[in-house]
Design a protein around this motif. Structure first.
Motif, PDB file in Angstrom:
ATOM      1  N   VAL A 146       0.738  -1.377   0.340  1.00 19.97           N
ATOM      2  CA  VAL A 146      -0.015  -0.100  -0.173  1.00 19.97           C
ATOM      3  C   VAL A 146       1.050   1.257   0.168  1.00 19.97           C
ATOM      4  N   GLN A 147       0.638   1.985  -1.106  1.00 19.22           N
ATOM      5  CA  GLN A 147       1.438   3.329  -1.190  1.00 19.22           C
ATOM      6  C   GLN A 147       0.966   4.650  -0.346  1.00 19.22           C
ATOM      7  N   GLU A 148      -0.429   4.383  -0.204  1.00 12.63           N
ATOM      8  CA  GLU A 148      -1.111   5.681   0.455  1.00 12.63           C
ATOM      9  C   GLU A 148      -2.393   5.248   0.952  1.00 12.63           C
ATOM     10  N   ILE A 149      -2.748   5.811   2.387  1.00 15.23           N
ATOM     11  CA  ILE A 149      -4.067   5.655   2.667  1.00 15.23           C
ATOM     12  C   ILE A 149      -4.513   7.074   3.211  1.00 15.23           C
ATOM     13  N   VAL A 150      -5.518   7.676   2.499  1.00 10.64           N
ATOM     14  CA  VAL A 150      -5.912   9.181   2.679  1.00 10.64           C
ATOM     15  C   VAL A 150      -7.280   9.260   2.882  1.00 10.64           C
ATOM     16  N   GLY A 151      -7.722   9.877   3.967  1.00 12.39           N
ATOM     17  CA  GLY A 151      -9.327  10.135   4.110  1.00 12.39           C
ATOM     18  C   GLY A 151      -9.697  11.412   4.763  1.00 12.39           C
ATOM     19  N   VAL A 241     -12.381  22.463   0.517  1.00 11.53           N
ATOM     20  CA  VAL A 241     -11.240  22.520   1.713  1.00 11.53           C
ATOM     21  C   VAL A 241     -11.799  21.171   2.504  1.00 11.53           C
ATOM     22  N   LYS A 242     -10.928  20.444   2.710  1.00 12.40           N
ATOM     23  CA  LYS A 242     -11.285  19.258   3.438  1.00 12.40           C
ATOM     24  C   LYS A 242     -10.202  19.140   4.611  1.00 12.40           C
ATOM     25  N   LEU A 243     -10.655  18.396   5.730  1.00 13.96           N
ATOM     26  CA  LEU A 243      -9.591  17.996   6.717  1.00 13.96           C
ATOM     27  C   LEU A 243      -9.005  16.468   6.253  1.00 13.96           C
ATOM     28  N   PHE A 244      -7.821  16.365   6.016  1.00 11.40           N
ATOM     29  CA  PHE A 244      -7.364  15.237   5.474  1.00 11.40           C
ATOM     30  C   PHE A 244      -6.527  14.524   6.457  1.00 11.40           C
ATOM     31  N   GLY A 245      -6.639  13.221   6.660  1.00 13.15           N
ATOM     32  CA  GLY A 245      -5.652  12.247   7.319  1.00 13.15           C
ATOM     33  C   GLY A 245      -4.898  11.276   6.210  1.00 13.15           C
ATOM     34  N   GLY A 278     -14.725   9.644   3.665  1.00 11.38           N
ATOM     35  CA  GLY A 278     -14.367   8.929   2.583  1.00 11.38           C
ATOM     36  C   GLY A 278     -12.881   8.575   2.854  1.00 11.38           C
ATOM     37  N   ILE A 279     -12.560   7.188   2.589  1.00 12.49           N
ATOM     38  CA  ILE A 279     -11.264   6.680   2.627  1.00 12.49           C
ATOM     39  C   ILE A 279     -10.632   6.112   1.497  1.00 12.49           C
ATOM     40  N   MET A 280      -9.432   6.236   1.108  1.00 13.82           N
ATOM     41  CA  MET A 280      -9.012   5.908  -0.294  1.00 13.82           C
ATOM     42  C   MET A 280      -7.710   5.250   0.132  1.00 13.82           C
ATOM     43  N   VAL A 281      -7.394   4.088  -0.410  1.00 13.46           N
ATOM     44  CA  VAL A 281      -6.390   3.430  -0.376  1.00 13.46           C
ATOM     45  C   VAL A 281      -5.676   3.165  -1.742  1.00 13.46           C
ATOM     46  N   LYS A 282      -4.484   3.309  -1.870  1.00  9.64           N
ATOM     47  CA  LYS A 282      -3.774   3.169  -3.103  1.00  9.64           C
ATOM     48  C   LYS A 282      -2.782   1.766  -2.838  1.00  9.64           C
ATOM     49  N   GLY A 283      -3.069   0.836  -3.686  1.00 11.55           N
ATOM     50  CA  GLY A 283      -2.284  -0.210  -3.662  1.00 11.55           C
ATOM     51  C   GLY A 283      -1.537  -0.591  -4.738  1.00 11.55           C
ATOM     52  N   ASN A 284      -0.390  -1.078  -4.612  1.00 19.56           N
ATOM     53  CA  ASN A 284       0.627  -1.325  -5.907  1.00 19.56           C
ATOM     54  C   ASN A 284      -0.138  -2.091  -7.070  1.00 19.56           C
ATOM     55  N   VAL A 285      -0.896  -3.146  -6.638  1.00 18.18           N
ATOM     56  CA  VAL A 285      -1.427  -3.697  -7.951  1.00 18.18           C
ATOM     57  C   VAL A 285      -3.096  -3.738  -7.934  1.00 18.18           C
ATOM     58  N   LEU A 286      -3.500  -3.207  -6.660  1.00 17.45           N
ATOM     59  CA  LEU A 286      -4.869  -3.041  -6.645  1.00 17.45           C
ATOM     60  C   LEU A 286      -5.390  -1.608  -7.389  1.00 17.45           C
ATOM     61  N   GLY A 287      -4.383  -0.770  -7.284  1.00 16.79           N
ATOM     62  CA  GLY A 287      -4.806   0.791  -7.685  1.00 16.79           C
ATOM     63  C   GLY A 287      -5.633   1.229  -6.529  1.00 16.79           C
ATOM     64  N   ASP A 288      -6.582   2.162  -6.974  1.00 18.85           N
ATOM     65  CA  ASP A 288      -7.247   2.976  -5.854  1.00 18.85           C
ATOM     66  C   ASP A 288      -8.575   2.025  -5.497  1.00 18.85           C
ATOM     67  N   VAL A 289      -8.883   2.320  -4.351  1.00 19.28           N
ATOM     68  CA  VAL A 289     -10.108   1.564  -3.733  1.00 19.28           C
ATOM     69  C   VAL A 289     -10.573   2.612  -2.703  1.00 19.28           C
ATOM     70  N   MET A 290     -12.164   2.829  -2.825  1.00 13.86           N
ATOM     71  CA  MET A 290     -12.648   3.835  -2.021  1.00 13.86           C
ATOM     72  C   MET A 290     -13.528   3.509  -1.109  1.00 13.86           C
ATOM     73  N   PHE A 291     -13.703   4.074  -0.026  1.00 13.77           N
ATOM     74  CA  PHE A 291     -14.559   3.551   1.008  1.00 13.77           C
ATOM     75  C   PHE A 291     -15.590   5.111   1.244  1.00 13.77           C
ATOM     76  N   TYR A 292     -16.710   4.652   1.502  1.00 13.33           N
ATOM     77  CA  TYR A 292     -17.461   6.057   1.694  1.00 13.33           C
ATOM     78  C   TYR A 292     -18.776   5.627   2.509  1.00 13.33           C
ATOM     79  N   GLY A 293     -19.179   6.328   3.521  1.00 10.63           N
ATOM     80  CA  GLY A 293     -20.437   6.340   4.269  1.00 10.63           C
ATOM     81  C   GLY A 293     -20.510   7.435   5.387  1.00 10.63           C
ATOM     82  N   SER A 294     -21.322   7.070   6.424  1.00 12.13           N
ATOM     83  CA  SER A 294     -21.532   7.862   7.459  1.00 12.13           C
ATOM     84  C   SER A 294     -20.473   7.809   8.339  1.00 12.13           C
ATOM     85  N   GLY A 295     -19.735   8.880   8.608  1.00 13.03           N
ATOM     86  CA  GLY A 295     -18.458   8.824   9.408  1.00 13.03           C
ATOM     87  C   GLY A 295     -18.821   9.120  10.922  1.00 13.03           C
TER      88      GLY A 295
END
Ligand code: HSE
Length: 404
Positions: A146-151, A241-245, A278-295
Motif C-alpha cells: 500500500v502506497q497511500e491511505i488518505v481520508g 477545503v477538507k480535513l485530510f488524514g 471517505g477513505i481511499m487506499v492506493k495499492g501497487n497492484v489493486l490501484g485505488d479503492v474507496m470507502f464511503y459512508g456516514s463517518g
C-alpha cells in the motif's frame, strides 16, 4: 443464546442497544446464535427506559459473569476503558470498541492479549463511523504494497467545512449543530484541532503497515484557522477545503499528517460532504479503492460495533489475526514532502507578483473582485521546507493551505 454486555449508555451505547434489539433476528442469524444483551453498564440511572432492568453500575458484575462472552466498550476516553477492556480480555471475553483514543494508545497490547487468550479485540467503529474500513484492511487488502491511505476521517469537521462552504455559515453555529446531531466529541477541540482524525489515521496506518504509528508523532493541524474568505477563493477556482488524514510510503520512507487541504473536482474525495467520511487506499497492484459512508452518528457507529460483535460471536474461541505489532513505525518529517500551497497575502497582486514568483516558483495568482487589499496564489510544487524558507521572507502572509 449468547450473552453480551454494553459498557456505556451514551450516544453510541444506546445505538448499540437499539441496533441489537431492532435487528435482533438478522443480527442473531448472522451471528449463528440468539444475541441477548445481559447487562448495560453506566454510572447514571435511566428511569423509565427499558434498559433499566439490565442496567448495572458496577463493572465487576459483568467481568465476573462467565455467561458474558462479548463486551461492547462504547464509553470513550482512555480510562477507565483501558482497565475494563484489558481485564475483560484477560478473563477470556472478546471486546468490540468504537474508542479511537483507546485503540490508538493501546491497540497492539490489547490485540496481543486477545491473541494469547484465543479471543478477539475488534475496533471497526473506531475509524470512519459506519464505514467498513478496518476489516477490509485486515482481511481484504492483503496482497498489496500500500502506497497511500488518505481520508476524510472526521464527520464533525467535514460537516462544518461543508456548511461553511455551501451555506456561508460561521464556524460556531455549525459546530453547535454538529454537537446537537451527536457527531462531535465531548471536547470539541478533539474534532476541530484534528486530534480525532490524527488517532484515526494512526490506527489505519498501523494496520496498513503492520507496525505501530505513534499518534503523538503525527503532524496535526486542525480547521480553526479556515475562514469564509478561504472558501471564497476556493469556490472561485473550483476547489473544496477538507480535513485530510494521510499516511504515505515513498522511497521506503513513511509520512503521516492531518491537515486541512484544498482539492479540486478531480480528486475522488472532492464530493465527500457533510457528516460523510471517505477513505481511499492506493495499492501497487489493486490501484485505488474507496470507502464511503456516514463517518459519525449514533446508528451508523453502532452498526459497526454490532457487526464486530457478530464477528466476535462467529469466532468465539478463535482469534482473528491482526497485523499490528508494538514495534514503532519510524515516520519521516513532513518537511521533505512536496506539494503546491494555496497562500493568501495582503497587498496588491500586480505589485507583489514578481516577488512571489521568485520566492515560490511559477505561481498562479488569484484575486477576488469584491475583496481589495489582499490576493492569493498557488505555488509551484515545492517541499514543506522550501515553503517555510520562502514564506519567512514575507511578513504579509495571511494564511496557507496545502493542496493535494
Ligand atoms: N467526533 C467524531 C467525528 C465521531 O466527528 O468523526 C466519530 O468518530
Amino acid at each position: 443464546m449468547i450473552n453480551v454486555a454494553v459498557l456505556g449508555y451514551g450516544t453510541v451505547g444506546s445505538g448499540v442497544v437499539e441496533v441489537i434489539n431492532t435487528n435482533n433476528d438478522i443480527v442473531s442469524k448472522k451471528a449463528g446464535d440468539k444475541v441477548n444483551i445481559k447487562y448495560v453498564l453506566d454510572l447514571r440511572d435511566f428511569p423509565g427506559d427499558p434498559v433499566e432492568e439490565i442496567l448495572v453500575h458496577d463493572y465487576e458484575v459483568i467481568l465476573n459473569d462467565p455467561e458474558v462472552e462479548v463486551i461492547a466498550e462504547v464509553m470513550g476516553g482512555v480510562e477507565p476503558a483501558y482497565t475494563f477492556v484489558k481485564s475483560a480480555l484477560l478473563k477470556g471475553k472478546s471486546v468490540c470498541t468504537s474508542n479511537k483514543e483507546l485503540v490508538a494508545k493501546h491497540g497492539p497490547e490489547l490485540i496481543e492479549i486477545a491473541r494469547e487468550h484465543h479471543r478477539n479485540f475488534f475496533f471497526e467503529a473506531s475509524c470512519g463511523g459506519g464505514i467498513p474500513i478496518i476489516r477490509p484492511l485486515i482481511e481484504c487488502i492483503t496482497a498489496d504494497d500500500v502506497q497511500e491511505i488518505v481520508g476524510i476521517l472526521n464527520g464533525t469537521t467535514n460537516y462544518i467545512l461543508t456548511k461553511m462552504s455551501k451555506e456561508g455559515l460561521d464556524f460556531d453555529t455549525v459546530l453547535k449543530e454538529a454537537q446537537d446531531l451527536g457527531y462531535a466529541e465531548r471536547n470539541p477541540a478533539a474534532d476541530v484541532e484534528g486530534y480525532d482524525a490524527c488517532r484515526k489515521i494512526s490506527i489505519l496506518a498501523s494496520l496498513t503497515y503492520g507496525k505501530n504509528v505513534d499518534f503523538e508523532e503525527v503532524y496535526t493541524e486542525g480547521i480553526t484557522k479556515i475562514t469564509d474568505v478561504d472558501f471564497k477563493y476556493a469556490n472561485k477556482i473550483g476547489y473544496s477545503v477538507k480535513l485530510f488524514g494521510k499516511a504515505k510510503k515513498s522511497e521506503g520512507k513513511f509520512y503521516a499528517y492531518v491537515a486541512p487541504v484544498m482539492i479540486n473536482a478531480e480528486h475522488p474525495l472532492f464530493s465527500v460532504n457533510g457528516v460523510f467520511n471517505g477513505i481511499m487506499v492506493k495499492g501497487n497492484v489493486l490501484g485505488d479503492v474507496m470507502f464511503y459512508g456516514s463517518g459519525a452518528g449514533k446508528l451508523p457507529t453502532a452498526s459497526a460495533v454490532v457487526s464486530d460483535m457478530v464477528d466476535a460471536i462467529k469466532h468465539l474461541n478463535d482469534n482473528v489475526a491482526i497485523d499490528w505489532s508494538a514495534d514503532k513505525l519510524e515516520l519521516t518529517d513532513i518537511k521533505n514532502s512536496k506539494k503546491k500551497f494555496f497562500v493568501r497575502m495582503t497587498g496588491d497582486a500586480k505589485e507583489m507578483e514578481s516577488a512571489v514568483k521568485s520566492a515560490f516558483g511559477e505561481s498562479e495568482i488569484i484575486t477576488l473582485d469584491d475583496l481589495s487589499g489582499e490576493f492569493a496564489f498557488i505555488t509551484d510544487i515545492i517541499t514543506e521546507e522550501e515553503y517555510e524558507k520562502a514564506a519567512a521572507g514575507f511578513d504579509n502572509i495571511i494564511t496557507r493551505i496545502r493542496i493535494e
